[in-house]
Write a protein that holds these residues in place. Structure first.
Motif, mmCIF file in Angstrom:
data_model
loop_
_atom_site.group_PDB
_atom_site.id
_atom_site.type_symbol
_atom_site.label_atom_id
_atom_site.label_comp_id
_atom_site.label_asym_id
_atom_site.label_seq_id
_atom_site.Cartn_x
_atom_site.Cartn_y
_atom_site.Cartn_z
ATOM 1 N N THR A 26 -25.329 79.479 54.256
ATOM 2 C CA THR A 26 -25.491 79.030 55.631
ATOM 3 C C THR A 26 -25.051 80.105 56.607
ATOM 4 O O THR A 26 -25.661 80.291 57.655
ATOM 5 C CB THR A 26 -24.688 77.733 55.855
ATOM 6 O OG1 THR A 26 -25.117 76.759 54.907
ATOM 7 C CG2 THR A 26 -24.878 77.194 57.252
ATOM 8 N N LYS A 33 -32.329 77.355 56.394
ATOM 9 C CA LYS A 33 -32.010 75.928 56.516
ATOM 10 C C LYS A 33 -33.275 75.093 56.442
ATOM 11 O O LYS A 33 -34.248 75.343 57.150
ATOM 12 C CB LYS A 33 -31.288 75.632 57.831
ATOM 13 C CG LYS A 33 -29.846 75.985 57.809
ATOM 14 C CD LYS A 33 -29.171 75.538 59.097
ATOM 15 C CE LYS A 33 -27.712 75.919 59.092
ATOM 16 N NZ LYS A 33 -27.043 75.512 60.319
ATOM 17 N N ASN A 69 -27.982 72.147 52.985
ATOM 18 C CA ASN A 69 -28.836 72.851 53.945
ATOM 19 C C ASN A 69 -30.012 73.563 53.282
ATOM 20 O O ASN A 69 -30.839 74.148 53.969
ATOM 21 C CB ASN A 69 -28.021 73.898 54.722
ATOM 22 C CG ASN A 69 -27.062 73.270 55.688
ATOM 23 O OD1 ASN A 69 -27.263 72.166 56.158
ATOM 24 N ND2 ASN A 69 -25.993 73.982 55.993
#
Length: 143
Positions: A26, A33, A69
């Protein structure tokens, strides 16, 4: 404990907590994402694994965030028949129609002739790579 040490400890704890709440994928690849599942990115897995070895709870959180994510996966994915479902409506395949489809996907005219094309009908969810691999084995088997 004096006030200065307490502030330093509080700041370091807050920084460690903030870093652990976000996964390596991330932080390093925010553009990934929501990209969907695919092959795992070994570098992100190793970085999250190091976090897991050094600090158990932050490492688990890093893995959870990256999996949540979808940033732990490499970009790109395997194609399936739903990616090309619009093209199945073509009843009569002509060289201009083949060039139009190829131009749409690759930006140039098809680098082969219509006589070289083999047509296969696929259902949604069919793994295109598997079908192409099987077709290549059948067509190019050693004599």
């Amino acid at each position: 404990m004096d006030k200065h040490k307490r502030q330093l400890l509080t700041g370091a704890s807050a920084t460690l907590l903030a870093a652990s709440l976000t996964g390596c994928g991330t932080l390093l690849y925010p553009e990934r994402k929501g990209q969907g599942r695919g092959r795992l990115d070994p570098s992100i897995v190793m970085l999250d694994g190091i976090g897991l070895l050094l600090f158990l709870i932050p490492g688990i959180i890093a893995f959870a965030v990256d999996f949540g994510n979808d940033t732990i996966y490499l970009p790109g994915r395997r194609a399936d028949a739903s990616d090309i479902i619009e093209e199945k409506k073509v009843a009569e395949l002509t060289k201009p129609e083949l060039d139009r489809i190829w131009q749409k996907h690759y930006g140039e005219n098809a680098p082969f002739e219509l006589s070289q094309v083999e047509r296969q009908y696929l259902h949604t969810g069919t793994d295109v790579a598997t079908v192409l691999s099987a077709s290549a084995r059948n067509n190019y088997a050693p004599a």
